[in-house]
Design a protein around this motif. Structure first.
Motif, mmCIF file in Angstrom:
data_model
loop_
_atom_site.group_PDB
_atom_site.id
_atom_site.type_symbol
_atom_site.label_atom_id
_atom_site.label_comp_id
_atom_site.label_asym_id
_atom_site.label_seq_id
_atom_site.Cartn_x
_atom_site.Cartn_y
_atom_site.Cartn_z
ATOM 1 N N ALA A 1 -1.983 114.101 -53.149
ATOM 2 C CA ALA A 1 -0.967 115.001 -52.592
ATOM 3 C C ALA A 1 -1.167 116.388 -53.195
ATOM 4 O O ALA A 1 -1.401 116.520 -54.405
ATOM 5 N N TRP A 2 -1.048 117.400 -52.344
ATOM 6 C CA TRP A 2 -1.339 118.780 -52.742
ATOM 7 C C TRP A 2 -0.234 119.725 -52.266
ATOM 8 O O TRP A 2 0.299 119.554 -51.173
ATOM 9 N N THR B 1 2.125 121.668 -47.538
ATOM 10 C CA THR B 1 1.746 120.478 -48.298
ATOM 11 C C THR B 1 0.583 119.797 -47.576
ATOM 12 O O THR B 1 0.360 120.018 -46.383
ATOM 13 N N CYS B 2 -0.115 118.972 -48.310
ATOM 14 C CA CYS B 2 -1.223 118.233 -47.726
ATOM 15 C C CYS B 2 -1.341 116.887 -48.428
ATOM 16 O O CYS B 2 -1.164 116.800 -49.642
ATOM 17 N N ARG B 3 -1.634 115.877 -47.642
ATOM 18 C CA ARG B 3 -1.955 114.554 -48.187
ATOM 19 C C ARG B 3 -3.337 114.207 -47.671
ATOM 20 O O ARG B 3 -3.595 114.259 -46.463
ATOM 21 N N GLN B 4 -4.239 113.872 -48.603
ATOM 22 C CA GLN B 4 -5.620 113.550 -48.244
ATOM 23 C C GLN B 4 -5.936 112.139 -48.717
ATOM 24 O O GLN B 4 -5.586 111.763 -49.827
ATOM 25 N N TYR B 5 -6.651 111.400 -47.867
ATOM 26 C CA TYR B 5 -6.984 110.015 -48.199
ATOM 27 C C TYR B 5 -8.255 109.613 -47.468
ATOM 28 O O TYR B 5 -8.583 110.138 -46.407
ATOM 29 N N LEU C 1 -12.801 111.484 -45.031
ATOM 30 C CA LEU C 1 -11.576 111.999 -45.636
ATOM 31 C C LEU C 1 -10.669 112.500 -44.516
ATOM 32 O O LEU C 1 -11.107 113.302 -43.685
ATOM 33 N N GLN C 2 -9.435 112.019 -44.497
ATOM 34 C CA GLN C 2 -8.446 112.547 -43.556
ATOM 35 C C GLN C 2 -7.481 113.420 -44.332
ATOM 36 O O GLN C 2 -6.991 113.035 -45.392
ATOM 37 N N SER C 3 -7.216 114.608 -43.796
ATOM 38 C CA SER C 3 -6.337 115.588 -44.431
ATOM 39 C C SER C 3 -5.199 115.900 -43.478
ATOM 40 O O SER C 3 -5.436 116.419 -42.386
ATOM 41 N N ASP C 4 -3.967 115.591 -43.879
ATOM 42 C CA ASP C 4 -2.785 115.842 -43.054
ATOM 43 C C ASP C 4 -1.973 116.970 -43.688
ATOM 44 O O ASP C 4 -1.443 116.819 -44.794
ATOM 45 N N PHE C 5 -1.902 118.101 -42.977
ATOM 46 C CA PHE C 5 -1.220 119.295 -43.475
ATOM 47 C C PHE C 5 0.107 119.505 -42.756
ATOM 48 O O PHE C 5 0.221 119.240 -41.558
ATOM 49 N N THR C 6 1.081 120.052 -43.484
ATOM 50 C CA THR C 6 2.309 120.599 -42.918
ATOM 51 C C THR C 6 2.476 121.994 -43.504
ATOM 52 O O THR C 6 2.440 122.161 -44.730
#
Length: 185
Positions: free
Chosen positions: A45-46, A65-69, A77-82
């Motif tokens: 989490a970033w 924010t970003c969650r990467q997994y 790598l999937q990166s989900d940003f808001t």
């Protein structure tokens, strides 16, 4: 009738076996490589600070924010940003990053809630184990669009992920368009 059903079942089973064998021969599986090792370091989490630098005017700062997994057995790598926009709206974006260990190339795909287009970038096949350098890849060679390069790497012992996006003009000069400073939570 029983012979016909049995023969049909044997033919179907043989066809399926050959199709699977052909798939493995045509596209043999390959293991994760050095690129996946680096991408795995990006997981977590970033907090994100994105600074956009327009050609005229002041920089625009957006927090997010970003969650990467890692997905697909640790290969991507999937990166989900808001992003929390200055006008009090939110936007989202998703990036998928992969590394082909046969070619030493990274490829990324980006799509977001702001547009109906996708962005694809690819490295040139050189990888030093620490830095990812991605060049814009046109989907339509007749209309290649803007030429850009993205550079990403970790700093501060993996606590900071720095992502910088540059526009390249016709003289091959680079101008930073935006920077994302991602701090590990």
């Amino acid at each position: 009738m029983k012979k016909w059903i049995t023969a049909t079942a044997v033919i179907a089973a043989t066809t399926i076996a050959l199709a699977q064998q052909t798939q493995k021969q045509y596209e043999p599986p390959n293991p994760a490589g050095a690129g996946q090792t680096l991408l795995a370091q990006f997981t977590g989490a970033w907090d994100v600070v994105k600074s956009f630098f327009p050609s005229n005017g002041n920089q625009i700062v957006t927090k997010g924010t970003c969650r990467q997994y890692m997905i697909q057995d640790g290969k991507f790598l999937q990166s989900d940003f808001t992003f929390f926009n200055p006008d009090a709206t939110r936007s989202t974006g998703t990036g998928i990053s992969g590394f082909d260990s046969k070619t030493s190339r990274f490829t990324t795909v980006w799509f977001d809630s702001r547009q109906t287009t996708m962005s694809i970038r690819q490295s040139d096949g050189t990888f030093d184990g620490k830095n990812i350098v991605l060049w814009s890849t046109p989907l339509d060679p007749e209309r290649p669009g803007r030429k850009t390069v993205v550079r990403a790497h970790l700093e501060e012992g993996g606590r900071l992920l720095l992502y910088r996006h540059f526009l390249i003009n016709e003289k091959a000069e680079e101008r930073m368009i935006f920077e994302m400073r991602m701090t590990r939570k």
